[in-house]
Design an enzyme around this catalytic site. Structure first.
Site, PDB file in Angstrom:
ATOM      1  N   TYR A 165     -17.148  89.618  16.944  1.00  0.00           N
ATOM      2  CA  TYR A 165     -16.411  88.876  15.909  1.00  0.00           C
ATOM      3  C   TYR A 165     -15.803  87.738  16.210  1.00  0.00           C
ATOM      4  O   TYR A 165     -15.654  86.436  15.796  1.00  0.00           O
ATOM      5  CB  TYR A 165     -15.500  89.920  14.951  1.00  0.00           C
ATOM      6  N   LYS A 169     -16.223  83.575  15.867  1.00  0.00           N
ATOM      7  CA  LYS A 169     -15.201  82.994  14.844  1.00  0.00           C
ATOM      8  C   LYS A 169     -14.925  81.666  15.766  1.00  0.00           C
ATOM      9  O   LYS A 169     -14.667  80.714  15.259  1.00  0.00           O
ATOM     10  CB  LYS A 169     -13.974  83.756  14.465  1.00  0.00           C
TER      11      LYS A 169
END
Length: 304
Positions: A165, A169
Site C-alpha cells: 500500500y 501510494k
C-alpha cells in the site's frame, strides 16, 4: 443543483461507499454530472455486483442530480477505458477524474506474498494510471481537465505492515507530479489528497492493544465526508492555478505536505571513496537524517 462544479462531468472511482461516495455526492451537489464507479466488492475482494454504485447514482438522481453507475475494474486497461467511455456515452465529455478506488492486503513485509503485493499495486497504482491515461486524450483535445488522486501518509511517512500500500501510494505521488508536468501545456492539472478518515479502508486497522484502540478512537472521529470539499475544489476551475501539490485533510484541518528536496550536502574536491564517506560524509549528514517513524508518530496532535 448548482455550484462550483456546475456543468462538469466527473468520474469518481471506488464511489460505492466511504470517502468515494461522499465525493460523488458532493460533486453532484456542486452541479457536476457523475459517473459512480465501483465494482461492489469488499476490501479483501469478496462479493461483487451493481448494488453500491447503483445505490449512490440513484441517491444523486433522487436529489435532483445526474449520475450513472459503472462497474468496471480500474485494475485493467480495458476496464479503465470503459469507465471513461461511460462518461462520454452518458454525458458527452469528461472534465475531472477522482482516483479513489482502493483495497488493502496488509501483511508484514517479510511475510507478504506476491499475490498480496500485486493486488494492491494493481488497484491503487495501475488503476490510477489506467483511468488517468484513458482520460488524457480527451483532456488534451479540449485543453482542460483535472486529476485528483488519493495518496496516504502510509507512503508519505510510513506505517507497519503496508509495504504494498505504501509503495503504491508513493507511486501515485510520482505519477501525479509527472502528469502535472507533462500536461501543463494543455491546461491539465494533477494533485493528490492524503485523507484522514474512518472508512472501509481504515476499518481494517488492528485495535488490540490500548495504543491501537486509542488510535482507532481518534480515527473514528474523522468523518469521511470531510474529504469531499477538497476533492471538489481541486477539480473545479477555482483551483485553476493549483497543480502538482499534495494536500492532507484531517477533520476540519487542511495540510500542505512538503516534497523531497535536498536539505544538506557535502563535497570532496578529490572525489569520494567508501572509506571517506564513512569517515566524513555520513557523520556530517547524520544530524539531518530522518527518524524511522510512522504516520501517527509524526502527525500526533488530536484532530480538530
Amino acid at each position: 443543483m448548482s455550484g462550483i462544479a456546475e456543468g462538469k462531468v466527473v468520474v469518481v472511482t471506488g464511489a460505492g461507499g466511504g470517502i468515494g461516495r461522499d465525493i460523488a455526492l458532493a460533486y453532484a451537489k456542486a452541479g457536476a454530472k457523475v459517473v459512480v464507479n465501483d465494482i461492489g466488492v469488499s476490501l479483501t475482494g469478496e462479493g461483487g455486483g451493481d448494488g453500491p454504485a447503483k445505490m449512490v447514482a440513484d441517491e444523486i438522481i433522487k436529489a435532483g442530480g445526474q449520475a450513472v453507475p459503472n462497474l468496471d475494474s480500474v485494475a485493467s486497461y480495458e476496464g479503465a477505458n470503459n469507465i471513461i467511455q461511460t462518461a462520454i456515452d452518458s454525458f458527452g465529455k469528461i472534465d475531472i477524474i477522482v482516483n479513489n478506488a482502493g483495497n488493502l492486503r496488509d501483511r508484514l513485509f517479510h511475510k507478504m506474498s506476491e499475490e498480496e503485493w500485486r493486488q494492491v499495486i494493481d488497484v491503487h497504482l495501475h488503476g490510477s494510471f489506467f483511468v488517468s491515461r484513458a482520460a488524457a486524450p480527451y483532456f488534451r483535445e479540449q485543453e482542460s481537465g483535472a486529476f485528483v488522486h488519493m495518496t496516504s501518509t502510509s507512503g508519505l511517512i510510513g506505517n507497519f505492515g503496508q509495504s504494498n500500500y505504501s509503495a503504491a501510494k508513493m507511486g501515485i505521488v510520482g505519477l501525479s507530479k509527472s502528469i502535472a508536468l507533462d500536461m501543463a501545456r494543455y491546461n491539465v492539472r494533477s494533485n493528490c489528497i492524503a485523507p484522514f478518515a474512518w472508512s472501509r479502508m481504515t476499518s481494517s486497522i488492528p485495535a488490540e492493544t490500548p495504543e491501537e484502540k486509542a488510535r482507532v478512537a481518534k480515527l473514528q472521529k474523522m468523518e469521511a465526508n470531510k474529504i469531499a470539499p477538497m476533492a471538489v475544489y481541486l477539480g473545479s476551475d477555482a483551483a485553476s492555478e493549483v497543480t502538482g501539490q499534495i494536500f492532507g485533510v484531517r477533520a476540519n484541518e487542511i495540510m500542505l505536505f512538503s516534497q523531497p528536496r535536498p536539505i544538506r550536502s557535502v563535497h570532496m574536491s578529490t572525489g569520494w571513496t567508501p572509506e571517506l564517506i564513512a569517515e566524513v560524509a555520513a557523520p556530517a549528514l547524520k544530524g539531518s537524517f530522518f527518524k524511522l517513524e510512522r504516520s501517527p508518530e509524526v502527525i500526533n496532535w488530536d484532530p480538530i
